[in-house]
Design a protein around this motif. Structure first.
Motif, PDB file in Angstrom:
ATOM      1  N   LEU A   8       0.824  -1.205   0.000  1.00 11.44           N
ATOM      2  CA  LEU A   8       0.000   0.000   0.000  1.00 11.44           C
ATOM      3  C   LEU A   8       0.862   1.259   0.000  1.00 11.44           C
ATOM      4  O   LEU A   8       0.580   2.222  -0.722  1.00 11.44           O
ATOM      5  N   ALA A  16      -0.389   5.022  -0.837  1.00  4.07           N
ATOM      6  CA  ALA A  16      -1.521   5.175   0.078  1.00  4.07           C
ATOM      7  C   ALA A  16      -1.115   5.988   1.302  1.00  4.07           C
ATOM      8  O   ALA A  16      -0.026   5.804   1.853  1.00  4.07           O
ATOM      9  N   ASN A  17      -2.001   6.885   1.740  1.00  2.00           N
ATOM     10  CA  ASN A  17      -1.718   7.653   2.945  1.00  2.00           C
ATOM     11  C   ASN A  17      -2.128   6.845   4.175  1.00  2.00           C
ATOM     12  O   ASN A  17      -2.752   5.787   4.043  1.00  2.00           O
ATOM     13  N   ASN A  41      -5.788   5.743   4.394  1.00  2.00           N
ATOM     14  CA  ASN A  41      -6.120   4.702   3.421  1.00  2.00           C
ATOM     15  C   ASN A  41      -5.549   3.344   3.824  1.00  2.00           C
ATOM     16  O   ASN A  41      -6.167   2.309   3.583  1.00  2.00           O
ATOM     17  N   GLY A 100      -7.834   1.842   6.482  1.00  2.00           N
ATOM     18  CA  GLY A 100      -9.062   1.334   5.879  1.00  2.00           C
ATOM     19  C   GLY A 100      -8.834   0.081   5.061  1.00  2.00           C
ATOM     20  O   GLY A 100      -9.616  -0.873   5.142  1.00  2.00           O
ATOM     21  N   ALA A 101      -7.758   0.067   4.272  1.00  2.00           N
ATOM     22  CA  ALA A 101      -7.470  -1.083   3.416  1.00  2.00           C
ATOM     23  C   ALA A 101      -7.126  -2.322   4.235  1.00  2.00           C
ATOM     24  O   ALA A 101      -7.522  -3.446   3.880  1.00  2.00           O
ATOM     25  N   GLY A 145      -9.613   2.326  11.183  1.00  2.00           N
ATOM     26  CA  GLY A 145     -10.427   1.830  10.082  1.00  2.00           C
ATOM     27  C   GLY A 145     -11.234   0.614  10.495  1.00  2.00           C
ATOM     28  O   GLY A 145     -10.829  -0.152  11.357  1.00  2.00           O
TER      29      GLY A 145
END
Length: 205
Positions: A47, A52-53, A56, A59-60, A118
């Motif tokens: 990621l 991806a920050n 993110n 969440g991922a 997340g």
């Protein structure tokens, strides 16, 4: 089974986190733990490589954990969760040792960081809901002697959370101010999860 729960089987938590389990149980949900069989560091690395920050990534990872467990439990509702910590854009992970925890806390000392929590709800590999909550935490200036005493008192618990603290316990002494949801700090944005479960018909509304 709780009178509020509408599913024929308990909710599945894709985690071995005792605090996440307690949060869900205390909210009146029947829940079973089934930790994901996932190389989280490898997923994080991919990621990050994709740009991806920290939000993110949280969440991922929550989605990936829930999907992994869901693939082995047909028909069950599965909730996954993950946290990331960001200080000036740099993402922190759980400290691997007491010295690493001490180093992280020294870097957070006297500064404000962001914690991203997340969560995702999945059934049969399909993501039914996902979300990320952000909390801002202002760490008070931490002296060397205090850090030594804190890490001694916290023990292995300091290694179980991103940033090296457990806010629900002695870790509360690290902070001056927080802006955001208490449950999200502990590792699960509970109120959005409950709202999603109600909208899915799994909880009485």
């Amino acid at each position: 089974m709780s009178a509020l729960w509408r599913e024929p089987a308990p909710l599945v938590l894709a985690s071995k986190s005792a605090i996440r389990m307690a949060i869900l149980k205390d909210a009146g949900l029947p829940v079973q733990a089934r930790p994901a069989e996932l190389d989280e560091r490898a997923v994080e690395a991919q990621l990050s490589g994709d740009g991806a920050n920290p939000a993110n990534v949280a969440g991922a990872l929550a989605v990936a954990k829930a999907i992994d467990v869901s693939s082995r439990l047909a028909g069950r509702l599965v909730v996954g969760a993950d946290q990331t910590l960001s200080l000036d854009g740099e993402r922190f992970t759980k400290p691997v040792s007491r010295d690493a925890g001490r180093s992280q806390l020294l870097r957070l000392s006297g500064r404000t960081h962001a914690l991203f929590s997340g969560a995702a709800i999945v059934r049969d590999g399909h993501v039914l809901w996902s979300g990320v909550a952000e909390v801002r935490l202002a760490t008070r200036p931490l002296g060397e002697d205090f850090l030594d005493a804190y890490l001694e008192a916290a023990g292995e618990g300091a290694l179980t959370s991103v940033g090296g603290y457990q806010f629900e316990g002695i870790g509360a002494q690290l902070f001056e101010r927080v802006e955001g949801d208490y449950f999200a700090i502990l590792g699960l944005p509970l109120l959005p999860v409950l709202a999603a479960l109600r909208s899915l018909g799994a909880l009485a509304s």
